[in-house]
Design an enzyme around this catalytic site. Structure first.
Site, mmCIF file in Angstrom:
data_model
loop_
_atom_site.group_PDB
_atom_site.id
_atom_site.type_symbol
_atom_site.label_atom_id
_atom_site.label_comp_id
_atom_site.label_asym_id
_atom_site.label_seq_id
_atom_site.Cartn_x
_atom_site.Cartn_y
_atom_site.Cartn_z
ATOM 1 N N GLU A 13 0.843 -1.207 0.000
ATOM 2 C CA GLU A 13 0.000 0.000 0.000
ATOM 3 C C GLU A 13 0.869 1.245 0.000
ATOM 4 O OE1 GLU A 13 -2.299 2.913 -0.112
ATOM 5 O OE2 GLU A 13 -3.264 0.961 -0.228
ATOM 6 N N LYS A 14 0.703 2.106 -0.992
ATOM 7 C CA LYS A 14 1.544 3.294 -1.138
ATOM 8 C C LYS A 14 1.273 4.350 -0.072
ATOM 9 C CE LYS A 14 3.891 6.809 -2.824
ATOM 10 N NZ LYS A 14 3.834 7.327 -4.167
ATOM 11 N N THR A 20 -10.353 4.619 -0.275
ATOM 12 C CA THR A 20 -11.146 5.831 -0.484
ATOM 13 C C THR A 20 -12.183 6.004 0.602
ATOM 14 O OG1 THR A 20 -10.870 5.728 -2.860
ATOM 15 C CG2 THR A 20 -12.745 6.972 -2.069
ATOM 16 N N CYS A 21 -12.815 4.911 1.008
ATOM 17 C CA CYS A 21 -13.863 5.007 2.018
ATOM 18 C C CYS A 21 -13.324 5.534 3.332
ATOM 19 C CB CYS A 21 -14.497 3.645 2.259
ATOM 20 S SG CYS A 21 -15.366 2.990 0.858
ATOM 21 N N TYR A 63 -24.805 8.338 -6.489
ATOM 22 C CA TYR A 63 -24.736 8.180 -5.035
ATOM 23 C C TYR A 63 -23.896 9.285 -4.387
ATOM 24 C CZ TYR A 63 -26.579 3.336 -5.150
ATOM 25 O OH TYR A 63 -27.355 2.223 -5.286
ATOM 26 N N GLY A 70 -22.515 12.090 -5.524
ATOM 27 C CA GLY A 70 -22.910 13.469 -5.784
ATOM 28 C C GLY A 70 -24.049 13.920 -4.897
ATOM 29 N N LEU A 79 -18.721 -0.972 -5.243
ATOM 30 C CA LEU A 79 -19.078 -0.731 -3.851
ATOM 31 C C LEU A 79 -18.049 -1.390 -2.938
ATOM 32 C CD1 LEU A 79 -22.903 -1.489 -4.148
ATOM 33 C CD2 LEU A 79 -21.852 0.765 -3.864
ATOM 34 N N HIS A 94 -42.078 -4.300 18.438
ATOM 35 C CA HIS A 94 -42.859 -3.063 18.372
ATOM 36 C C HIS A 94 -42.488 -2.165 19.541
ATOM 37 C CE1 HIS A 94 -46.311 -0.398 17.823
ATOM 38 N NE2 HIS A 94 -46.498 -0.486 19.134
#
Length: 522
Positions: free
Chosen positions: A66-67, A74-75, A239, A241, A376, A501
């Protein structure tokens, strides 16, 4: 058995905090990377880090490259991918971009919703303030703190599961070797019997619209604005935007969404989409559909956009303080050396794989946004687990038709399975059951009753074909439906299942009752 294994997967430990990687341990892991691994994962986003952890749990010697030096994608870390100006230098940075946008966006969505509720809903509940204001730096600090904790948690899980973590830029030099320019300035070659490409996706560019992350921003810049823009234009009604527009709209921006297509979120069920758009318009979000951007002027203090009908016609000008480009995403594969080893991609740039996630090059696999299927984070996670199971000689399983989608606005919109338009196109005889939250006691009690549950079921067998929910926390409510579709349940199965309920979930039960018979409360 594959479905049982899928059902039993747990993700609760993904955010468990863990110890940080010290320099000595990091150097040790980097040196160990020169040894042959059973599995090497390029990319530390949701697909990549989950695949790495699963591989290690299955007893496979595993390294993740992983750089960014911060796992999660991103998430989690910075939002969508920055500008391509320095493509070569940021190529591996994109690997970890999957988890980061969602985590930062989720934090800001919640913070902005709290402000909006305090301003508009609290007085009717008898809670009043003499003065209410936005402290944007504090809001951003809370977001960054949340993301930092999640990132450290993933590093802790790597340590717990003995995943070697190499921080650097990776590129194929052979089907079993990845050259890594490490963040500390050294170079190493990571060798693996099986290599998984989990490099995610990039922001889709628009002709003539240059992202500078100041006036014209991707989701990265939109998550880091230093002040609330008076006017915000969002290009793209998908999504991200709509979610980003919701954040800044709640905080006071005048938001206009420009969309080339005739509808917002085109994959959404048509009936639910119409209600959703009306709700966003009630929140003062404006829409310009069937419209394209043909010119951009950033020479002044703000931005001037020239737009015209998608089919051509009279032009007009939109003025904004900031413009968010959110016109979709494309697989990120550039700069990985795929051409060196002969990995094939399709016309859309997606890596082609078989049902075991293997590319045309033996021992090289791909998952997540880099291959066909929903773009996703949770789909990428399932890809990662299934891919590793196949590598280990077991059976993996991911059904892309049963991957839930959620728009994290307020109310949220969540769906799984077929839309009514898709069912009609298939020529299947079906029934529809709907239940509005206006008739749900919990929703009425908390004064948040906009939305509905809609269930589609095959007429002859009553088998559920699709479920669509617009409601507060629809993203939580949808999983009952996901499980039902996974196991081929009927609407009557849900209808005859006792629901507590008062809860919002009772609306799912009532919609199921409406599908096969009649609801009680409407």
């Amino acid at each position: 058995m594959a479905m049982v294994n899928l059902a039993r997967r747990r993700t609760g430990e993904l955010v468990r905090p863990g110890a940080l990687w010290g320099p000595a341990l990091y150097r040790g892991l980097a040196a160990a990377a020169a040894e042959e691994n059973d599995v090497v994962v390029i990319g530390g986003g949701p697909g990549g880090y989950v695949a790495a952890i699963k591989a290690a749990q299955m007893g496979l010697k595993t390294t993740c490259i992983e750089k960014r030096g911060a796992l999660g994608g991103t998430c989690l870390n910075v939002g969508c991918i920055p500008s391509k100006v320095r493509q070569a230098s940021v190529v591996n940075k994109k690997f970890s971009d999957e988890v980061n946008v969602v985590s930062k966006l989720t934090a800001l969505l919640h913070s902005s919703h709290m402000y909006h509720e305090a301003k508009h809903a609290f007085p009717s509940h008898g809670v009043k303030f003499s003065q209410l204001e936005i402290d944007l730096p504090a809001m951003m600090a809370q977001k960054d703190k949340a993301v930092s904790g999640l990132t450290r948690g993933i590093e802790g899980l790597f340590k717990k599961n003995k995943v070697n973590y190499v921080k650097g830029f990776g590129k194929f030099v052979s089907p079993s070797e990845v050259s890594v320019d490490m963040l500390e300035g050294e170079n190493t070659v990571v060798r693996g019997k099986n290599i998984i490409i989990a490099t995610g996706s990039d922001v889709k560019s628009l002709p003539g619209v240059t992202i500078d992350e100041k006036k014209i921003v991707s989701s990265t810049g939109a998550l880091s604005l230093s002040e609330v823009p008076k006017k915000l234009v969002v290009i793209g009604a998908g999504y991200i935007g709509l979610e980003m527009g919701s954040v800044w709209g709640r905080l006071g921006s005048e938001v206009t969404v420009v969309e080339f297509a005739p509808d917002i979120v085109p994959t959404m069920d048509g009936e639910v989409r119409k209600q959703f758009q009306r709700m966003l318009e009630k929140q003062k979000m404006k829409f310009m559909l069937k419209t394209k951007v043909v010119g951009v002027d950033t020479s002044g203090d703000g931005v001037k956009l020239t737009v015209e009908p998608a089919a051509g016609g009279e032009q007009s000008t939109l003025e904004a303080d900031a413009v968010l480009v959110s016109a979709g995403r494309v697989p990120f594969t550039a700069g990985l050396g795929l051409e060196t080893i002969g990995v094939q991609t399709d016309k859309a740039g997606r890596i082609t794989v078989d049902h075991h996630f293997m590319t045309n090059v033996k021992g090289v696999y791909a998952i997540g946004d880099a291959i066909p299927g929903p773009m996703l984070a949770h789909k990428a996670e399932e890809d990662g687990v299934a891919c590793v199971e196949f590598i280990a000689g077991k059976e993996g399983h991911v059904d892309y038709d049963l991957v839930p989608g959620v728009v994290y606005t307020h109310p949220e919109v969540a769906s799984v399975g077929k839309t009514e338009e898709q069912v009609k196109a298939l020529g299947v005889s079906y029934r529809v059951g709907k239940f509005p939250f206006l008739a749900n006691s919990r929703a009425k009690a908390i004064d948040d009753a906009e939305g509905l549950v809609k269930i589609l079921a095959e007429k002859e067998t009553d088998k559920i074909l699709g479920v669509h929910i617009m409601a507060p926390n629809a993203g939580e409510l949808i999983h009952e439906a996901v499980l039902a579709l996974q196991y081929g349940a009927s609407s009557e199965d849900i209808a005859r299942t006792c629901h507590a309920h008062p809860t919002m979930s009772e609306a799912v039960k009532e919609a199921a009752m409406a599908t096969y018979d009649k609801p009680i409360h409407i």
